[in-house]
Design a protein around this motif. Sequence first.
Motif, mmCIF file in Angstrom:
data_model
loop_
_atom_site.group_PDB
_atom_site.id
_atom_site.type_symbol
_atom_site.label_atom_id
_atom_site.label_comp_id
_atom_site.label_asym_id
_atom_site.label_seq_id
_atom_site.Cartn_x
_atom_site.Cartn_y
_atom_site.Cartn_z
ATOM 1 N N ALA A 137 0.821 -1.204 0.000
ATOM 2 C CA ALA A 137 0.000 0.000 0.000
ATOM 3 C C ALA A 137 0.856 1.255 0.000
ATOM 4 O O ALA A 137 1.971 1.269 0.535
ATOM 5 N N ILE A 138 0.305 2.303 -0.615
ATOM 6 C CA ILE A 138 0.895 3.637 -0.543
ATOM 7 C C ILE A 138 -0.166 4.575 0.029
ATOM 8 O O ILE A 138 -1.359 4.276 -0.012
ATOM 9 N N CYS A 139 0.263 5.684 0.588
ATOM 10 C CA CYS A 139 -0.659 6.659 1.172
ATOM 11 C C CYS A 139 -0.344 8.036 0.589
ATOM 12 O O CYS A 139 0.814 8.465 0.600
ATOM 13 N N LEU A 140 -1.363 8.713 0.073
ATOM 14 C CA LEU A 140 -1.172 9.968 -0.648
ATOM 15 C C LEU A 140 -1.460 11.186 0.221
ATOM 16 O O LEU A 140 -2.470 11.231 0.945
ATOM 17 N N PHE A 141 -0.578 12.183 0.106
ATOM 18 C CA PHE A 141 -0.763 13.462 0.778
ATOM 19 C C PHE A 141 -0.531 14.574 -0.247
ATOM 20 O O PHE A 141 0.555 14.660 -0.830
ATOM 21 N N PRO A 142 -1.523 15.421 -0.491
ATOM 22 C CA PRO A 142 -1.375 16.439 -1.538
ATOM 23 C C PRO A 142 -0.724 17.729 -1.047
ATOM 24 O O PRO A 142 -0.944 18.169 0.086
ATOM 25 N N TYR A 143 0.082 18.308 -1.943
ATOM 26 C CA TYR A 143 0.620 19.655 -1.746
ATOM 27 C C TYR A 143 -0.234 20.571 -2.625
ATOM 28 O O TYR A 143 -0.060 20.622 -3.832
ATOM 29 N N THR A 144 -1.188 21.241 -2.001
ATOM 30 C CA THR A 144 -2.200 21.998 -2.733
ATOM 31 C C THR A 144 -1.716 23.402 -3.049
ATOM 32 O O THR A 144 -1.121 24.075 -2.198
ATOM 33 N N ASP A 145 -2.008 23.847 -4.262
ATOM 34 C CA ASP A 145 -1.719 25.221 -4.657
ATOM 35 C C ASP A 145 -2.367 26.165 -3.655
ATOM 36 O O ASP A 145 -3.573 26.075 -3.388
ATOM 37 N N PRO A 146 -1.588 27.085 -3.055
ATOM 38 C CA PRO A 146 -2.164 28.011 -2.055
ATOM 39 C C PRO A 146 -3.374 28.777 -2.550
ATOM 40 O O PRO A 146 -4.256 29.135 -1.751
ATOM 41 N N SER A 147 -3.464 29.016 -3.860
ATOM 42 C CA SER A 147 -4.606 29.761 -4.402
ATOM 43 C C SER A 147 -5.909 28.986 -4.287
ATOM 44 O O SER A 147 -6.998 29.568 -4.399
ATOM 45 N N LYS A 148 -5.824 27.671 -4.055
ATOM 46 C CA LYS A 148 -7.014 26.829 -3.937
ATOM 47 C C LYS A 148 -7.413 26.575 -2.482
ATOM 48 O O LYS A 148 -8.392 25.874 -2.220
ATOM 49 N N LYS A 149 -6.670 27.164 -1.562
ATOM 50 C CA LYS A 149 -6.994 26.996 -0.147
ATOM 51 C C LYS A 149 -7.983 28.072 0.299
ATOM 52 O O LYS A 149 -7.780 29.258 0.025
ATOM 53 N N THR A 150 -9.044 27.658 0.968
ATOM 54 C CA THR A 150 -10.073 28.580 1.424
ATOM 55 C C THR A 150 -10.452 28.257 2.863
ATOM 56 O O THR A 150 -10.064 27.224 3.408
ATOM 57 N N GLU A 151 -11.260 29.115 3.468
ATOM 58 C CA GLU A 151 -11.700 28.871 4.842
ATOM 59 C C GLU A 151 -12.700 27.720 4.923
ATOM 60 O O GLU A 151 -12.798 27.046 5.948
ATOM 61 N N LEU A 152 -13.447 27.474 3.839
ATOM 62 C CA LEU A 152 -14.425 26.382 3.832
ATOM 63 C C LEU A 152 -13.873 25.107 3.200
ATOM 64 O O LEU A 152 -14.555 24.077 3.183
ATOM 65 N N CYS A 153 -12.664 25.171 2.638
ATOM 66 C CA CYS A 153 -11.943 23.979 2.166
ATOM 67 C C CYS A 153 -12.666 23.238 1.037
ATOM 68 O O CYS A 153 -12.590 22.004 0.929
ATOM 69 N N GLU A 154 -13.344 23.961 0.157
ATOM 70 C CA GLU A 154 -14.148 23.320 -0.885
ATOM 71 C C GLU A 154 -13.339 22.412 -1.802
ATOM 72 O O GLU A 154 -13.876 21.442 -2.350
ATOM 73 N N GLU A 155 -12.059 22.692 -1.977
ATOM 74 C CA GLU A 155 -11.231 21.869 -2.860
ATOM 75 C C GLU A 155 -11.088 20.442 -2.339
ATOM 76 O O GLU A 155 -10.793 19.514 -3.103
ATOM 77 N N ALA A 156 -11.339 20.237 -1.043
ATOM 78 C CA ALA A 156 -11.165 18.916 -0.434
ATOM 79 C C ALA A 156 -12.055 17.864 -1.079
ATOM 80 O O ALA A 156 -11.695 16.680 -1.126
ATOM 81 N N TRP A 157 -13.249 18.240 -1.531
ATOM 82 C CA TRP A 157 -14.156 17.252 -2.133
ATOM 83 C C TRP A 157 -14.366 17.487 -3.628
ATOM 84 O O TRP A 157 -15.287 16.924 -4.226
ATOM 85 N N ASN A 158 -13.502 18.257 -4.235
ATOM 86 C CA ASN A 158 -13.519 18.418 -5.691
ATOM 87 C C ASN A 158 -13.120 17.086 -6.331
ATOM 88 O O ASN A 158 -12.030 16.574 -6.068
ATOM 89 N N PRO A 159 -13.977 16.474 -7.171
ATOM 90 C CA PRO A 159 -13.634 15.187 -7.773
ATOM 91 C C PRO A 159 -12.343 15.217 -8.574
ATOM 92 O O PRO A 159 -11.702 14.176 -8.761
ATOM 93 N N ASP A 160 -11.968 16.413 -9.046
ATOM 94 C CA ASP A 160 -10.761 16.539 -9.868
ATOM 95 C C ASP A 160 -9.625 17.232 -9.123
ATOM 96 O O ASP A 160 -8.723 17.796 -9.761
ATOM 97 N N ASN A 161 -9.654 17.179 -7.801
ATOM 98 C CA ASN A 161 -8.513 17.754 -7.077
ATOM 99 C C ASN A 161 -7.284 16.868 -7.255
ATOM 100 O O ASN A 161 -7.351 15.776 -7.825
ATOM 101 N N LEU A 162 -6.180 17.348 -6.784
ATOM 102 C CA LEU A 162 -4.902 16.681 -7.012
ATOM 103 C C LEU A 162 -4.898 15.248 -6.494
ATOM 104 O O LEU A 162 -4.476 14.305 -7.185
#
Length: 332
Positions: free
Chosen positions: A80-105
Amino acid sequence: MRPISAPTPALRFRRLRRTAALRALTQENVLSTGDLIWPLFVRDGVGVEEPIASMPGVSRLSIDKVVQAAELAAGLGIPAICLFPYTDPSKKTELCEEAWNPDNLANRAIRAIKQAVPEIAVMTDVALDPYNSNGHDGIVRDGIIVNDETVEALVRMSLAQAESGADILGPSDMMDGRIGAMRSALEAAGHKDVSIMSYSAKYASAFYGPFRDAVGASGALKGDKKTYQMNPANSDEALRLIERDLREGADMVMVKPGMPYLDICRRVKDAFGAPTFAYQVSGEYAMLKGAALNGWVDGEKVMMESLMAFKRAGCDGILTYFAPEAARLLRG
């Protein structure tokens, strides 16, 4: 168990240490490649291997490179491998909507890995810190990390990861009630076979520093995480958390960090007998690797000794950045 021993010279412990063959016959614990989960950091781009200064030998990888790492892991027998994303700071918000974007990293990486290496198990991280402009694992309201609203977000995140093909979800957020909410949502959505490895006993530790650098959360973090992660002074609380998560539907449980909390691993395994894992976290890795690179310790030997300590403490497996290096040694 009460050991029974004859007095010396009828009993000489050194008899069974005399040769490699006798030592092998009487070895109590065994470390194998099947015990290893390899954490990987994924970032945007193509052909990118970006070294992480505080974690020598570890890099952030673009999706194509993560796929290559998954192929390497499968070839070494790492399950097994475990993934941790390094998210573009421009996609970080207070409500974290990118977390459940089907096409996120992370979700794009899951799909790419499962297409290229379907036999390897892909584990994910379920927490909001990679997507949170405040750097916290949960949504922040008026300086407080709110529990129930965060759980709703985590459920949406979990469903997106399951739909992308994740095999194991790893909730690392430490919100109350999130395992039950996730399990119910997964069942309702038809993802009954997706496993949950809960970060049940995750301590508010200083050993996470290099990891926060790796995912880009260090600069964003406001305050600390002591209101939701565990007090390092507490042990009984860990057992209560483990029991709760197992009752809510966790398939596996985790203790984090690893080596400073081996006593917790032992207590958990003895108390529940459930699949028990530990995370040899970034600070642990950095200390051992840094000492080895400076010539202060034998790197290979301390690495293998540290991993065996987890098995001795009752762990069924270990998340470790040493996974490929250890696997090569175990395979000879």
